[in-house]
Design an enzyme around this catalytic site. Structure first.
Site, mmCIF file in Angstrom:
data_model
loop_
_atom_site.group_PDB
_atom_site.id
_atom_site.type_symbol
_atom_site.label_atom_id
_atom_site.label_comp_id
_atom_site.label_asym_id
_atom_site.label_seq_id
_atom_site.Cartn_x
_atom_site.Cartn_y
_atom_site.Cartn_z
ATOM 1 N N GLY A 159 -6.605 2.300 -0.003
ATOM 2 C CA GLY A 159 -7.133 1.083 0.508
ATOM 3 C C GLY A 159 -7.079 1.031 2.149
ATOM 4 N N ASN A 160 -7.130 0.011 2.803
ATOM 5 C CA ASN A 160 -7.495 -0.025 4.337
ATOM 6 C C ASN A 160 -6.608 -1.155 4.747
ATOM 7 O OD1 ASN A 160 -9.100 -2.525 4.514
ATOM 8 N ND2 ASN A 160 -10.287 -1.176 2.871
ATOM 9 N N ARG A 161 -6.612 -1.177 6.003
ATOM 10 C CA ARG A 161 -5.619 -2.284 6.843
ATOM 11 C C ARG A 161 -6.326 -3.533 7.073
ATOM 12 N NH1 ARG A 161 -4.542 0.889 12.023
ATOM 13 N NH2 ARG A 161 -3.613 -1.243 12.552
ATOM 14 N N SER A 162 -7.311 -3.756 6.476
ATOM 15 C CA SER A 162 -8.047 -5.108 6.793
ATOM 16 C C SER A 162 -7.025 -6.391 6.134
ATOM 17 C CB SER A 162 -9.590 -5.336 6.151
ATOM 18 O OG SER A 162 -9.995 -6.526 6.213
#
Ligand code: CTP
Length: 423
Positions: free
Chosen positions: A216-219
């Site tokens: 995933g990512n931090r958005s």
């Protein structure tokens, strides 16, 4: 703003229309919220709504006399005065009947007269049974009202009058009050996306490795949610394609939840076909695990057996939209979170990405540990395909959202004139 008998500039003046639905009781909480936050509210119920809430409640909570027809207090010409001097007219609940009367310009009671004389923003908050909301006649009336610049909130999904549930429920009073404040605050911009269909993707995709793990990512989705809320406040009909958004989604916006880049690509591509603008604010994973394990991946005693994750490419959604587009519609807006490095500055990377992607606008922000993601503020430069550059210094994500729409609006073709016959 209204002026008191003492000549003082004071509170924003709101007309709260209440139509005859069970959700009328929730309008009392909305009235409370608005008056307690400094608004001068006059309630205009329909005669039918008095079956649900009596006028004594409205008079006591608002401090103003209440009438349902144009024949009371005629010396004040209330049907003209109320609409003309209001800063906002909000109707909650708006029933199927009220939407129909508003769409067709009927003026058979005080509320519909006020709607015809109002020159301020108008917010309608539908509440009805799911079957009624989905009925083609109701949807056509809503489309007609939106095309004329009226903001019509999407109803919430949930429990209706009885045990049944589905879309049609009136959004919570606090959400309606927030929509009122946005409309009151957005001034002259209020209507410049009226009748436009807007798609915003927000959040960060998650690519599963096994049933419990993902890439995933931090958005956080905050900027995308702010864009969707601002577009709805400016009159657009908005669909938010939401990938793991960490903040509440705004009332009045249609939300399509997605998990992976592939799901996001499918949803956005389908919606783009009928859209005037697509804003890709989501952080879309460029790669996904080539294989997804159906069982949880376990470690063994032998480190030589440790798994190696092989990645494969996800589709580039924005580039796909650019390729699929014929002509200038929809306007396509990309986001780029960049860091400067030895190969170029943030701005140089942004310009190169805009050229590579082929979209119309690229909203560029510099990211770092404490910049951009999961914060309430953002500092961006909006790059145009035509070489323009608009800098938005550190500001709330709401301010950035309005700056993006300010850049989009001049790129839109003149709005089509919509008539009932065209629906
Ligand atoms: N985007 C997309 N599909 C992808 C990746 C990104 O539509 N598979 C969109 C994002 O939503 C954003 C824009 O493209 O609007 C730029 O995203 P970014 O990740 O910065 O671009 P990439 O092409 O992935 O470039 P990089 O190699 O720098 O990550």
């Amino acid at each position: 703003m209204s002026t008191s008998a003492h000549g003082l500039q004071d509170r924003p003046r709101v007309v709260l229309g209440v139509a005859g639905g069970i959700a009328a009781y929730k309008a009392a909480l909305l009235l409370r919220d608005l008056t307690e936050s400094g608004h001068d509210v006059t309630v205009v119920p329909t005669a039918a709504s008095e079956h649900f809430v009596g006028r004594a409640t409205w008079e006591a909570l608002s401090g103003h006399p209440v009438a349902t027809d144009v024949w009371s207090h005629v010396q004040d010409v209330p049907h003209v005065r109320l609409g003309r001097y209001a800063d906002l007219v909000v109707v909650a609940p708006a029933t199927a009947d009220l939407l129909a009367r508003a769409a067709h310009g009927l003026a058979d009671d005080l509320l519909t007269n006020v709607l015809l004389t109002a020159t301020c923003p108008v917010l309608l908050v539908p509440a009805m049974h799911t079957e009624m909301w989905l009925n083609a006649a109701v949807q056509a009336n809503v489309a007609l009202l939106r095309a004329r610049g009226v903001t019509v909130l999407e109803p919430a999904s949930g429990r209706l009058t009885g045990a049944d549930s589905g879309p049609g429920r009136m959004p919570e009073p606090a959400d309606i009050a927030a929509a009122c404040r946005r409309l009151l605050g957005s001034g002259a911009r209020s209507y410049d996306l009226a009748g436009r269909r807007v798609v915003v993707s927000a959040g960060g995709t998650r690519e599963p490795l096994d049933p419990v793990r993902f890439l995933g990512n931090r958005s956080s989705g905050r900027q995308g949610v702010a864009l969707a809320a601002a577009a709805a406040a400016r009159g657009a009909s908005v669909t938010l394609v939401a990938a793991h958004v960490e903040v509440p989604t705004p009332a009045g916006v249609d939300v399509v939840p997605v998990q992976t880049a592939a799901e996001l690509a499918e949803a956005v591509t389908k919606l783009a076909a009928g859209a005037d603008v697509v804003v890709m604010a989501a952080a879309v994973a460029d790669f996904r695990p080539a294989a997804r394990s159906q069982a949880k991946i376990k470690k063994t005693d032998d480190p030589a057996q440790d798994p190696v994750v092989v990645l494969e490419r996800n589709p580039d959604v924005l580039a796909g939209l650019v390729r699929a587009r014929t002509g200038a519609s929809p306007v396509l807006v990309g986001f780029a979170a960049e860091t400067g490095d030895e190969s170029g500055t943030v701005l140089q990377h942004g310009r190169a990405k805009l050229a590579r992607k082929g979209c119309d606008l690229l909203v560029l922000n510099e990211v770092g540990e404490a910049k951009g993601f999961a914060t309430a503020t953002n500092a961006v430069t909006i790059l145009g395909r035509d070489g323009t550059e608009r800098e938005v210094p550190e500001a709330s994500k709401d301010v950035v959202a309005d700056a993006v729409w300010d850049a989009v609006v001049p790129m839109l073709p003149p709005p089509a004139v919509l008539t009932t016959g065209a629906l």
